[in-house]
Design a protein around this motif. Structure first.
Motif, PDB file in Angstrom:
ATOM      1  N   LYS A 102       0.763  -1.169   0.140  1.00  0.00           N
ATOM      2  CA  LYS A 102      -0.133   0.086   0.062  1.00  0.00           C
ATOM      3  C   LYS A 102       0.844   1.166  -0.046  1.00  0.00           C
ATOM      4  O   LYS A 102       0.638   2.199  -0.781  1.00  0.00           O
ATOM      5  CB  LYS A 102      -0.861  -0.092   1.454  1.00  0.00           C
ATOM      6  CG  LYS A 102      -2.018   0.891   1.264  1.00  0.00           C
ATOM      7  CD  LYS A 102      -2.991   1.008   2.480  1.00  0.00           C
ATOM      8  CE  LYS A 102      -3.925   2.264   2.533  1.00  0.00           C
ATOM      9  NZ  LYS A 102      -4.814   1.974   3.442  1.00  0.00           N
ATOM     10  N   HIS A 103       1.885   1.201   0.870  1.00  0.00           N
ATOM     11  CA  HIS A 103       2.800   2.366   0.714  1.00  0.00           C
ATOM     12  C   HIS A 103       3.663   2.463  -0.348  1.00  0.00           C
ATOM     13  O   HIS A 103       3.519   3.758  -0.993  1.00  0.00           O
ATOM     14  CB  HIS A 103       3.914   2.404   2.044  1.00  0.00           C
ATOM     15  CG  HIS A 103       4.670   3.355   2.328  1.00  0.00           C
ATOM     16  ND1 HIS A 103       5.764   3.549   1.620  1.00  0.00           N
ATOM     17  CD2 HIS A 103       4.301   4.537   2.744  1.00  0.00           C
ATOM     18  CE1 HIS A 103       6.294   4.717   1.972  1.00  0.00           C
ATOM     19  NE2 HIS A 103       5.382   5.246   2.817  1.00  0.00           N
ATOM     20  N   LEU A 104       4.095   1.402  -1.002  1.00  0.00           N
ATOM     21  CA  LEU A 104       4.744   1.649  -2.337  1.00  0.00           C
ATOM     22  C   LEU A 104       3.796   2.048  -3.470  1.00  0.00           C
ATOM     23  O   LEU A 104       3.996   2.921  -4.277  1.00  0.00           O
ATOM     24  CB  LEU A 104       5.381   0.263  -2.758  1.00  0.00           C
ATOM     25  CG  LEU A 104       6.418  -0.013  -2.032  1.00  0.00           C
ATOM     26  CD1 LEU A 104       6.672  -1.531  -2.281  1.00  0.00           C
ATOM     27  CD2 LEU A 104       7.901   0.591  -2.442  1.00  0.00           C
ATOM     28  N   SER A 105       2.433   1.721  -3.291  1.00  0.00           N
ATOM     29  CA  SER A 105       1.584   2.193  -4.357  1.00  0.00           C
ATOM     30  C   SER A 105       1.045   3.788  -4.210  1.00  0.00           C
ATOM     31  O   SER A 105       0.875   4.233  -5.172  1.00  0.00           O
ATOM     32  CB  SER A 105       0.080   1.141  -4.202  1.00  0.00           C
ATOM     33  OG  SER A 105       0.376   0.024  -4.537  1.00  0.00           O
ATOM     34  N   TYR A 106       1.021   4.171  -2.895  1.00  0.00           N
ATOM     35  CA  TYR A 106       0.457   5.504  -3.073  1.00  0.00           C
ATOM     36  C   TYR A 106       1.499   6.534  -2.475  1.00  0.00           C
ATOM     37  O   TYR A 106       1.078   7.783  -2.751  1.00  0.00           O
ATOM     38  CB  TYR A 106      -0.835   5.471  -1.864  1.00  0.00           C
ATOM     39  CG  TYR A 106      -1.778   4.638  -2.539  1.00  0.00           C
ATOM     40  CD1 TYR A 106      -2.567   4.710  -3.729  1.00  0.00           C
ATOM     41  CD2 TYR A 106      -2.174   3.347  -1.769  1.00  0.00           C
ATOM     42  CE1 TYR A 106      -3.764   4.027  -4.021  1.00  0.00           C
ATOM     43  CE2 TYR A 106      -3.163   2.225  -2.063  1.00  0.00           C
ATOM     44  CZ  TYR A 106      -3.793   2.803  -3.471  1.00  0.00           C
ATOM     45  OH  TYR A 106      -4.665   2.201  -3.799  1.00  0.00           O
ATOM     46  N   ALA A 107       2.437   6.278  -1.637  1.00  0.00           N
ATOM     47  CA  ALA A 107       3.232   7.238  -1.174  1.00  0.00           C
ATOM     48  C   ALA A 107       4.478   7.507  -1.857  1.00  0.00           C
ATOM     49  O   ALA A 107       5.060   8.600  -1.637  1.00  0.00           O
ATOM     50  CB  ALA A 107       3.540   6.842   0.525  1.00  0.00           C
ATOM     51  N   LEU A 108       4.634   6.570  -2.657  1.00  0.00           N
ATOM     52  CA  LEU A 108       6.231   6.941  -3.500  1.00  0.00           C
ATOM     53  C   LEU A 108       5.702   8.005  -4.753  1.00  0.00           C
ATOM     54  O   LEU A 108       4.786   7.727  -5.267  1.00  0.00           O
ATOM     55  CB  LEU A 108       6.898   5.595  -3.759  1.00  0.00           C
ATOM     56  CG  LEU A 108       7.483   4.625  -3.048  1.00  0.00           C
ATOM     57  CD1 LEU A 108       8.246   3.521  -3.808  1.00  0.00           C
ATOM     58  CD2 LEU A 108       8.512   5.321  -2.190  1.00  0.00           C
ATOM     59  N   PHE A 160      17.796  -0.709  -5.222  1.00  0.00           N
ATOM     60  CA  PHE A 160      17.033   0.447  -5.618  1.00  0.00           C
ATOM     61  C   PHE A 160      16.593   0.593  -7.052  1.00  0.00           C
ATOM     62  O   PHE A 160      17.272   0.350  -7.955  1.00  0.00           O
ATOM     63  CB  PHE A 160      18.010   1.870  -5.340  1.00  0.00           C
ATOM     64  CG  PHE A 160      18.216   1.767  -3.677  1.00  0.00           C
ATOM     65  CD1 PHE A 160      17.102   2.525  -2.999  1.00  0.00           C
ATOM     66  CD2 PHE A 160      19.329   1.531  -3.175  1.00  0.00           C
ATOM     67  CE1 PHE A 160      17.252   2.575  -1.490  1.00  0.00           C
ATOM     68  CE2 PHE A 160      19.536   1.626  -1.850  1.00  0.00           C
ATOM     69  CZ  PHE A 160      18.527   2.116  -0.987  1.00  0.00           C
ATOM     70  N   THR A 161      15.208   0.763  -7.240  1.00  0.00           N
ATOM     71  CA  THR A 161      14.519   0.964  -8.462  1.00  0.00           C
ATOM     72  C   THR A 161      13.284   1.720  -8.334  1.00  0.00           C
ATOM     73  O   THR A 161      12.869   1.888  -7.131  1.00  0.00           O
ATOM     74  CB  THR A 161      14.265  -0.504  -8.818  1.00  0.00           C
ATOM     75  OG1 THR A 161      13.692  -0.399 -10.035  1.00  0.00           O
ATOM     76  CG2 THR A 161      13.129  -1.389  -7.860  1.00  0.00           C
ATOM     77  N   ASP A 162      13.016   2.279  -9.515  1.00  0.00           N
ATOM     78  CA  ASP A 162      11.726   2.818  -9.473  1.00  0.00           C
ATOM     79  C   ASP A 162      10.326   1.977 -10.200  1.00  0.00           C
ATOM     80  O   ASP A 162       9.490   2.180 -10.399  1.00  0.00           O
ATOM     81  CB  ASP A 162      11.518   4.098 -10.165  1.00  0.00           C
ATOM     82  CG  ASP A 162      12.092   3.951 -11.764  1.00  0.00           C
ATOM     83  OD1 ASP A 162      12.210   2.624 -12.146  1.00  0.00           O
ATOM     84  OD2 ASP A 162      11.831   4.786 -12.632  1.00  0.00           O
ATOM     85  N   ASP A 163      10.899   0.516 -10.271  1.00  0.00           N
ATOM     86  CA  ASP A 163      10.003  -0.369 -10.815  1.00  0.00           C
ATOM     87  C   ASP A 163       9.126  -1.245  -9.688  1.00  0.00           C
ATOM     88  O   ASP A 163       9.630  -2.018  -9.055  1.00  0.00           O
ATOM     89  CB  ASP A 163      10.969  -1.315 -11.556  1.00  0.00           C
ATOM     90  CG  ASP A 163      10.035  -2.639 -12.343  1.00  0.00           C
ATOM     91  OD1 ASP A 163       8.782  -2.841 -12.005  1.00  0.00           O
ATOM     92  OD2 ASP A 163      10.509  -3.402 -13.070  1.00  0.00           O
ATOM     93  N   ARG A 164       8.006  -0.557  -9.476  1.00  0.00           N
ATOM     94  CA  ARG A 164       7.031  -1.085  -8.435  1.00  0.00           C
ATOM     95  C   ARG A 164       6.593  -2.617  -8.799  1.00  0.00           C
ATOM     96  O   ARG A 164       6.565  -3.158  -7.831  1.00  0.00           O
ATOM     97  CB  ARG A 164       5.930  -0.302  -8.311  1.00  0.00           C
ATOM     98  CG  ARG A 164       6.223   1.258  -7.852  1.00  0.00           C
ATOM     99  CD  ARG A 164       4.771   1.954  -7.582  1.00  0.00           C
ATOM    100  NE  ARG A 164       5.106   3.276  -6.785  1.00  0.00           N
ATOM    101  CZ  ARG A 164       5.417   4.320  -7.493  1.00  0.00           C
ATOM    102  NH1 ARG A 164       5.819   4.467  -8.747  1.00  0.00           N
ATOM    103  NH2 ARG A 164       5.584   5.473  -6.703  1.00  0.00           N
TER     104      ARG A 164
END
Length: 187
Positions: free
Chosen positions: A26-32, A51-55
């Motif tokens: 949930k945090h990765l989906s909405y807060a990043l 480290f990546t921006d690939d959710r």
């Protein structure tokens, strides 16, 4: 912004991991933010994602994560926590008495000749085994945490470490290492 999620999969239960996994997703989906980079690290070292921006890559790692504790395996007699084992190893008579009673029950020793002596030996052996395994796990946890802190210290921009753990007992032997690590993390 760089965010490292460090899951203590060596000390976490399956039920707790399921809830924490859902919270992390949930945090990765909405807060990043789109410019944020996140990483998944585990204290076992298994299933890490740099480290990546690939959710999707991060979600996949979270969904494959599982508890990897080596203490309190099914069938241990008597069952013992690291806290109780540490107390027994430091000669706490109450902790030993409780573990001895547990050993009488789980070992079906009630009414047996020398049941108390046998159960006490079982409890002391379980305490020794639990402390040995627990200290190995503690060394692993502290080593991984130290590595994550060192990696984050050279990252540009804002840095956050989210430690996801039910907690772990840091024995007296590791207090200095703990203090040094906290100081490094604060700097």
């Amino acid at each position: 912004r760089f965010i490292a999620y460090l899951f203590d999969d060596l000390n976490i239960s399956f039920g707790d991991l399921a809830q924490l996994r859902a919270a992390a997703i949930k945090h990765l989906s909405y807060a990043l933010q789109p410019t944020d980079r996140a990483a998944i690290f585990t204290t076992s070292g298994l299933g890490n994602v740099d480290f990546t921006d690939d959710r999707e890559k991060l979600f996949d790692a979270l969904n494959r994560m599982m508890p990897r504790s080596r203490t309190n395996t099914i069938g241990d007699c008597p069952p013992m926590t690291m806290y109780q084992a540490d107390l027994i190893m430091r000669n706490d008579p109450n902790a030993l008495s409780v573990a001895t009673q547990d050993a009488i029950q789980c070992g079906n020793l009630a009414g047996a000749p020398n049941a108390a002596q046998i159960a006490q030996s079982m409890a002391q052996a379980a305490a020794s085994r639990t402390v040995s395994i627990g200290e190995q796990q503690l060394q692993q946890v502290l080593s991984v945490l130290d590595d994550v802190i060192r990696r984050m210290s050279i990252s540009p921009s804002q840095r956050n470490i989210v430690l996801i753990s039910p907690g772990f007992l840091i024995t007296l032997n590791y207090r200095t290492q703990e203090s040094e690590m906290i100081d490094r993390a604060l700097r």
